[in-house]
Design a protein around this motif. Structure first.
Motif, PDB file in Angstrom:
ATOM      1  N   LEU A  29      85.017  53.985  74.210  1.00  0.00           N
ATOM      2  CA  LEU A  29      84.510  55.045  73.342  1.00  0.00           C
ATOM      3  C   LEU A  29      83.063  55.382  73.677  1.00  0.00           C
ATOM      4  O   LEU A  29      82.710  56.547  73.876  1.00  0.00           O
ATOM      5  N   VAL A  30      82.228  54.369  73.780  1.00  0.00           N
ATOM      6  CA  VAL A  30      80.811  54.570  74.122  1.00  0.00           C
ATOM      7  C   VAL A  30      80.681  55.237  75.493  1.00  0.00           C
ATOM      8  O   VAL A  30      79.819  56.099  75.700  1.00  0.00           O
ATOM      9  N   GLN A  56      70.807  49.436  70.535  1.00  0.00           N
ATOM     10  CA  GLN A  56      71.921  49.233  69.604  1.00  0.00           C
ATOM     11  C   GLN A  56      73.237  49.687  70.232  1.00  0.00           C
ATOM     12  O   GLN A  56      74.247  49.007  70.115  1.00  0.00           O
ATOM     13  N   VAL A  57      73.211  50.845  70.889  1.00  0.00           N
ATOM     14  CA  VAL A  57      74.426  51.369  71.510  1.00  0.00           C
ATOM     15  C   VAL A  57      74.917  50.401  72.591  1.00  0.00           C
ATOM     16  O   VAL A  57      76.126  50.139  72.700  1.00  0.00           O
ATOM     17  N   HIS A  58      73.994  49.840  73.370  1.00  0.00           N
ATOM     18  CA  HIS A  58      74.379  48.833  74.369  1.00  0.00           C
ATOM     19  C   HIS A  58      75.058  47.645  73.688  1.00  0.00           C
ATOM     20  O   HIS A  58      76.061  47.130  74.186  1.00  0.00           O
ATOM     21  N   LYS A  59      74.510  47.217  72.563  1.00  0.00           N
ATOM     22  CA  LYS A  59      75.076  46.078  71.839  1.00  0.00           C
ATOM     23  C   LYS A  59      76.476  46.390  71.311  1.00  0.00           C
ATOM     24  O   LYS A  59      77.355  45.527  71.291  1.00  0.00           O
ATOM     25  N   TRP A  60      76.688  47.619  70.848  1.00  0.00           N
ATOM     26  CA  TRP A  60      78.010  48.002  70.371  1.00  0.00           C
ATOM     27  C   TRP A  60      79.043  47.795  71.483  1.00  0.00           C
ATOM     28  O   TRP A  60      80.104  47.229  71.255  1.00  0.00           O
ATOM     29  N   ALA A  61      78.712  48.289  72.673  1.00  0.00           N
ATOM     30  CA  ALA A  61      79.640  48.160  73.801  1.00  0.00           C
ATOM     31  C   ALA A  61      79.826  46.695  74.185  1.00  0.00           C
ATOM     32  O   ALA A  61      80.944  46.249  74.452  1.00  0.00           O
ATOM     33  N   ALA A  91      89.259  52.882  63.853  1.00  0.00           N
ATOM     34  CA  ALA A  91      89.747  51.758  63.046  1.00  0.00           C
ATOM     35  C   ALA A  91      90.587  50.805  63.890  1.00  0.00           C
ATOM     36  O   ALA A  91      90.429  49.574  63.797  1.00  0.00           O
ATOM     37  N   LYS A  92      91.457  51.332  64.726  1.00  0.00           N
ATOM     38  CA  LYS A  92      92.306  50.487  65.565  1.00  0.00           C
ATOM     39  C   LYS A  92      91.482  49.687  66.568  1.00  0.00           C
ATOM     40  O   LYS A  92      91.817  48.548  66.880  1.00  0.00           O
ATOM     41  N   MET A  93      90.404  50.274  67.067  1.00  0.00           N
ATOM     42  CA  MET A  93      89.543  49.561  68.013  1.00  0.00           C
ATOM     43  C   MET A  93      88.864  48.359  67.356  1.00  0.00           C
ATOM     44  O   MET A  93      88.530  47.395  68.020  1.00  0.00           O
ATOM     45  N   HIS A  94      88.663  48.447  66.048  1.00  0.00           N
ATOM     46  CA  HIS A  94      87.995  47.368  65.316  1.00  0.00           C
ATOM     47  C   HIS A  94      88.975  46.357  64.718  1.00  0.00           C
ATOM     48  O   HIS A  94      88.558  45.296  64.259  1.00  0.00           O
ATOM     49  N   ALA A  95      90.249  46.697  64.692  1.00  0.00           N
ATOM     50  CA  ALA A  95      91.245  45.825  64.061  1.00  0.00           C
ATOM     51  C   ALA A  95      91.416  44.542  64.865  1.00  0.00           C
ATOM     52  O   ALA A  95      91.484  44.567  66.084  1.00  0.00           O
TER      53      ALA A  95
END
Length: 104
Positions: A29-30, A56-61, A91-95
């Motif tokens: 996604l990122v 922060q964006v780097h950390k998300w990935a 949501a599915k990516m975080h499940a």
């Protein structure tokens, strides 16, 4: 669903087409954005009251997780770029995978 974007590689523009169903994780996604700095800038432009840095964006990935308070801004920023990202996809990516109780 597919999207097209120009990617600057070796100082030339190249059209890239990608199937949106191929998004499997937060890193994918990122990586829709040409750079993580552009993602952070898009979020700030659309939602000036939120604070988000390139770090922060780097950390998300890296962590494969976006804090919930950024889900809606991320969805809006993706749609503004023409990416057909949905809340369901985020949501599915975080499940977490569901396993049977007692399974190893």
């Amino acid at each position: 669903m597919t999207y097209r974007r120009n990617v600057d590689r070796d100082r030339r523009n190249v059209d890239v087409e990608m199937d949106m169903s191929g998004l499997l994780c937060i890193r994918d996604l990122v990586n829709l954005w040409p750079t993580r700095a552009e993602l952070a800038a898009d979020l700030k432009r659309q939602f000036p009251d939120i604070s988000v840095s390139v770090h922060q964006v780097h950390k998300w990935a890296e962590k494969q997780s976006v804090p919930a308070r950024y889900h809606y801004p991320l969805l809006c920023a993706a749609r503004a770029r023409g990416f057909q990202v949905t809340a369901d996809m985020i949501a599915k990516m975080h499940a977490q995978p569901v396993t049977k109780r007692g399974a190893a």
